[in-house]
Enzyme design. Structure first.
Site, PDB file in Angstrom:
ATOM      1  N   TYR A 189      -3.613  -0.805   9.866  1.00 20.80           N
ATOM      2  CA  TYR A 189      -3.386  -1.182   8.467  1.00 20.80           C
ATOM      3  C   TYR A 189      -1.945  -0.871   8.071  1.00 20.80           C
ATOM      4  O   TYR A 189      -1.274  -1.682   7.420  1.00 20.80           O
ATOM      5  CB  TYR A 189      -4.375  -0.412   7.601  1.00 20.80           C
ATOM      6  CG  TYR A 189      -4.305  -0.663   6.115  1.00 20.80           C
ATOM      7  CD1 TYR A 189      -4.873  -1.802   5.560  1.00 20.80           C
ATOM      8  CD2 TYR A 189      -3.706   0.265   5.261  1.00 20.80           C
ATOM      9  CE1 TYR A 189      -4.846  -2.016   4.187  1.00 20.80           C
ATOM     10  CE2 TYR A 189      -3.671   0.060   3.892  1.00 20.80           C
ATOM     11  CZ  TYR A 189      -4.244  -1.083   3.361  1.00 20.80           C
ATOM     12  OH  TYR A 189      -4.218  -1.286   2.004  1.00 20.80           O
ATOM     13  N   SER A 195       0.857  -1.182   0.000  1.00 25.12           N
ATOM     14  CA  SER A 195       0.000   0.000   0.000  1.00 25.12           C
ATOM     15  C   SER A 195       0.895   1.233   0.000  1.00 25.12           C
ATOM     16  O   SER A 195       2.111   1.144   0.248  1.00 25.12           O
ATOM     17  CB  SER A 195      -0.870  -0.018   1.262  1.00 25.12           C
ATOM     18  OG  SER A 195      -1.347   1.250   1.610  1.00 25.12           O
TER      19      SER A 195
END
Length: 258
Positions: free
Chosen positions: A154, A141
């Site tokens: 996350y 990410s």
């Protein structure tokens, strides 16, 4: 040999039922690989695999809850030898750091990190035993390379995937196994569609990102295919952002005089 062909290879895509995972699975199947789509939603996977087979491609579905050890073990027992592993599975929860519960923390880590660790360990062990090399592609990410607010847990997992990819590339290089990580930028998916419908989010992105449009899942798949192909045999240990330049560039309203 065509350096961009996956003919004769078998690929496992973990998290292939929608979004980035589905797009990668479809692209890898079109590159010639026998493609195994894995996720919790077996009916959705079966539909995708059926559509690919209707095109004359090789595709099949396997049920896999990557957060559950018994599901991972069952899937590993049923799998054939794998040449290419693409780890896409992941969940996200946007909230203030002080508001995360222990249960939420555990659920995100079990899905985004612990499950990927154990699946890669199981698949990689067989790659090493076969002594025919292999490819591991992890989907990280933007938070693998920079900090964004309200994504703390996350970010823990996606930062770890970047480091995991580098360390594993160093360890498995002498087995001819390449390990890389893709760091998608702001990619429109079902998981974030509502957030990106807000005008203030769209205006902000257009103002700060060199490529002003939102990314699409189809922007990620070509790189995943390349990192799975023989053409990338000398590429390993890399974290590659596909983000319209967001992580490396900055734009401003200044214009020089004509």
């Amino acid at each position: 040999m065509n350096p961009f062909s996956l003919t004769g290879k078998t690929a496992l895509i973990a998290g292939a039922s929608r979004g980035i995972g589905q797009s990668i699975a479809e692209a890898i199947a079109h590159a010639g690989a026998r493609t195994i789509l894995a996720a919790r939603s077996l009916p959705a996977l079966a539909n995708i695999a059926r559509s690919l087979r209707a095109e004359g491609l090789q595709a099949e579905a396997v049920e896999l809850d990557i957060s559950a050890r018994d599901s991972r073990e069952k899937a590993l027992e049923a799998l054939p030898d794998i040449d290419i592993l693409v780890n896409v599975a992941g969940i996200n929860l946007r909230k203030r750091f002080i508001d995360y519960t222990p249960e939420e923390y555990d659920r995100i880590l079990n899905t985004n990190l612990n499950g990927i660790f154990e699946l890669t360990q199981g698949v990689g062990r067989r790659m090493i035993e076969r002594n025919k090399g292999g490819k591991v592609v992890n989907i990280g990410s933007l938070t693998s390379v920079l900090g964004l607010p309200y994504l703390t847990v996350y970010t823990i997992t996606k930062s770890a995937l970047a480091g995991f990819s580098r360390a594993l590339a160093a360890e498995w290089g002498h087995h001819n196994i390449q390990v890389n990580c893709i760091a998608p930028g702001f990619i429109l998916t079902d998981l974030n569609r509502e957030m990106w419908q807000r005008p203030e989010m769209q205006n902000w992105l257009a103002a700060v990102q060199p490529n002003q449009r939102m990314g699409a899942v189809e922007d990620i798949a070509p790189l995943a295919v390349f990192l799975s192909c023989p053409g990338s045999d000398y590429v390993t240990g890399q974290v590659i952002a596909v983000d319209g330049g967001f992580s490396t560039c900055s734009v401003w309203p200044f214009q020089p005089a004509p």
